[in-house]
Design an enzyme around this catalytic site. Structure first.
Site, short mmCIF file in Angstrom:
data_model
loop_
_atom_site.label_atom_id
_atom_site.label_comp_id
_atom_site.label_asym_id
_atom_site.label_seq_id
_atom_site.Cartn_x
_atom_site.Cartn_y
_atom_site.Cartn_z
N SER A 1 0.86 -1.15 -0.05
CA SER A 1 -0.01 0.03 -0.04
C SER A 1 1.04 1.03 -0.14
O SER A 1 2.15 1.14 0.49
CB SER A 1 -0.69 -0.12 1.09
N TYR B 1 -2.31 -0.35 10.45
CA TYR B 1 -2.43 -0.70 8.94
C TYR B 1 -1.25 -0.37 8.26
O TYR B 1 -0.44 -1.20 7.34
CB TYR B 1 -3.55 0.05 8.02
#
Length: 255
Positions: free
Chosen positions: A139, A152
């Protein structure tokens, strides 16, 4: 891409969102797709869609956070495993203080240990067959600071560095390993998140989230799938140990 025809791929989280687009695109190119999913209905539906389009897919109910389940599932797949796409993952919103120990552990178990489990299970097969390709889903949060994404970001940073380590350690075994780092991609998860957290303001929030990418929109799952297809093909045979942002300019053009 004709060089993919007849190959076999494992795709975790292949029943929805980006994973579904990767599964259907790979199958359309003649790849036999093995979908690892917790959601049996989603997996079955994608397999039916692939079959209806003339492709080949097999669904496996598997919790990637379970070392035992992953090993059993992957060892049960007969023949070569040419490609592994580690796409499954979960999200979390919160800064350090807003992240409970349970939240942290859950993110780690799925996003970090899950990728570890899948790669560790497939590497011996790829070594014995003379090579293979692993593609991990990281990501932009692994590359830049993003507000309220502590756990995350931690997990995707781990995915990025695991990718580099595997690429380095297994290059002599003819195993390529890369990762993709998407920015915000328009999936059903995004729509559900907006509906849950901003009721009555869905359109306004969708536009605001779209504008966080300098290009002015979210990406699509199909755009990520096209990049995944290339990186897993022989055309990308000179590429390993690399992270590929697909982010509408998010990393380099935001000020």
């Amino acid at each position: 891409m004709s060089d993919l025809k007849g190959k076999t791929a494992i795709i975790s989280g292949g029943g929805s969102g980006i994973g579904k687009s990767i599964s259907t695109l790979f199958a359309s190119q003649g790849v036999h797709v093995h979908i690892l999913e917790l959601n049996s209905e989603a997996s079955e539906e994608v397999c039916k869609e692939i079959a209806a389009d003339g492709g080949s897919a097999t669904g496996h109910i598997c919790d990637i956070a379970s070392h035992q389940e992953v090993n059993k599932t992957i060892q049960g797949i007969q023949g070569n495993i040419d490609i592994q796409v580690n796409n499954a993952g979960i999200a979390h919103i919160g800064n350090l203080e807003g992240t409970s120990e349970a939240d942290f552990d859950k993110i780690f178990q799925v996003n970090v240990k899950g990728v570890f489990n899948c790669m560790q299970a497939v590497i011996p097969k790829m070594k014995s067959q003379g090579g293979g390709v692993i593609l991990n889903m990281a990501s932009v949060a692994s590359m830049v600071g993003i507000s309220d994404r502590f756990a995350y970001s931690m997990s995707k940073g781990a995915v990025l560095t695991m990718t580099l380590s595997v690429a380095k350690d297994y290059i002599k075994e003819n195993i390529r390993c890369n990762c993709i780092s998407p920015a915000r991609i328009h999936t059903p998860f995004v729509d559900g998140f907006i509906a849950k957290n901003y009721p009555g303001k869905e359109k306004e929030m969708f536009e605001a989230l779209s504008q966080t990418q300098p290009i002015g929109r979210m990406g699509t799952p199909d755009e990520v799938a096209e990049l995944a297809l290339y990186l897993c093909s022989d055309k990308a045979g000179f590429i390993t140990g690399t992270n590929f942002p697909i982010d509408g300019g998010f990393v380099n053009l935001n000020t």
